[in-house]
Design an enzyme around this catalytic site. Sequence first.
Site, PDB file in Angstrom:
ATOM      1  N   LYS A 222       0.880  -1.284   0.194  1.00 50.27           N
ATOM      2  CA  LYS A 222       0.082   0.075  -0.153  1.00 50.27           C
ATOM      3  C   LYS A 222       0.709   1.356  -0.005  1.00 50.27           C
ATOM      4  CE  LYS A 222      -4.500  -1.936   1.139  1.00 50.27           C
ATOM      5  NZ  LYS A 222      -5.255  -2.088   1.987  1.00 50.27           N
ATOM      6  N   ARG A 256      -3.669  -9.792   5.062  1.00 46.65           N
ATOM      7  CA  ARG A 256      -4.159 -10.316   3.635  1.00 46.65           C
ATOM      8  C   ARG A 256      -2.961  -9.451   2.805  1.00 46.65           C
ATOM      9  NH1 ARG A 256      -5.933  -6.957  -0.643  1.00 46.65           N
ATOM     10  NH2 ARG A 256      -7.490  -7.697  -1.924  1.00 46.65           N
TER      11      ARG A 256
HETATM   12  C1  8Y7 Z   1      -8.081  -4.549   1.353  1.00 44.74           C
HETATM   13  C2  8Y7 Z   1      -9.054  -5.512   0.960  1.00 44.74           C
HETATM   14  C3  8Y7 Z   1      -8.298  -4.425  -0.636  1.00 44.74           C
HETATM   15  C4  8Y7 Z   1      -7.763  -4.630   2.895  1.00 44.74           C
HETATM   16  C5  8Y7 Z   1      -9.453  -6.081   2.920  1.00 44.74           C
HETATM   17  C6  8Y7 Z   1      -5.110  -3.451  -2.140  1.00 44.74           C
HETATM   18  C7  8Y7 Z   1     -10.093  -5.920  -1.188  1.00 44.74           C
HETATM   19  C8  8Y7 Z   1      -6.514  -3.002  -2.366  1.00 44.74           C
HETATM   20  N1  8Y7 Z   1      -7.385  -4.064   0.343  1.00 44.74           N
HETATM   21  N2  8Y7 Z   1      -9.832  -6.026   1.416  1.00 44.74           N
HETATM   22  N3  8Y7 Z   1      -9.068  -5.309  -0.530  1.00 44.74           N
HETATM   23  N4  8Y7 Z   1      -8.570  -5.243   3.593  1.00 44.74           N
HETATM   24  N5  8Y7 Z   1     -10.480  -6.667   3.931  1.00 44.74           N
HETATM   25  O1  8Y7 Z   1      -3.989  -2.872  -2.064  1.00 44.74           O
HETATM   26  O2  8Y7 Z   1      -7.116  -3.931   3.531  1.00 44.74           O
HETATM   27  O3  8Y7 Z   1      -5.049  -4.669  -2.191  1.00 44.74           O
HETATM   28  S1  8Y7 Z   1      -7.773  -4.012  -2.465  1.00 44.74           S
END
Ligand code: 8Y7
Length: 276
Positions: A222, A256
Amino acid sequence: MLTIPCRRRPLPLDRARVMGVLNVTPDSFSDGGRFTSVAEAVAAALALAGEGADIVDVGGESTRPGARPVPVADELARVVPVVAGLRRASDVLISVDTSEPAVMESAVAAGADLINDVRALRRPGALAAAARLQVPVVLMHMQGEPATMQQAPAYDDVVAEVLAFLADRIAACITAGLARASLIIDPGFGFGKRPADNLALLEGLHRFRALGVPLLAGLSRKSLIGHLTGAAIAERRGGSIALALAARAKGADILRVHDVADTVQALAVAAALGEN
Ligand code: 8Y7
């Protein structure tokens, strides 16, 4: 110890768990446009599982800053065949990254085990769909919508405000008929947050434990890492691992991430050192 009650197989949170990211969007934030066929996407998902991902998160709506909404038909066409193909090939837990009730229904019918909703079931029909499906749900905080969320995010007390939002969404889910034990919370790093907001959330992450449900953190690749180091998206692996370990030390149950093998290894070493 908390356990996520997935029907296929309960997921005990006796150690850090890893959710691997599988974007099936043509324009995604950090790895977009890689897959030209369902078979390639399924192969990539199997690779994540082989690297030690406990959950593979399949997403067909780009939520990167500035991203435009995706028509439901496109999201369905991207996500459902990949979920179905992955389910035929593996019994890894699958989450579907969506805010759209129709996608939740079809993905769960195709074999998804959890819903990961960056809008925390606020879209019309989403709460009811999740309650019908009775699968575990990740409730994430976002200020605004992806198209505009980074234009002027603002908080008086970011930790208190995100905590209050998530407590409110937990209450709404329980009222709608979801079991408290099937809810997972996530402060939503980068979703309508300035660098200082993201740092404050990480610093205060342990406070989210007070809500009594599992905690997920997504920091991988990020912009916070870019802000802190100047690294481009493709060069943020070290920063991503550092943030995963920091989030784990602050009480995150699930991380994640894009770089599953390296994160699993770093978490295993940190656990052996007694650091989490
Ligand atoms: C997150 C996410 C994304 C996160 C959860 C990326 C779909 C952007 N970020 N879902 N999704 N938490 N729960 O950088 O931080 O992967 S998308």
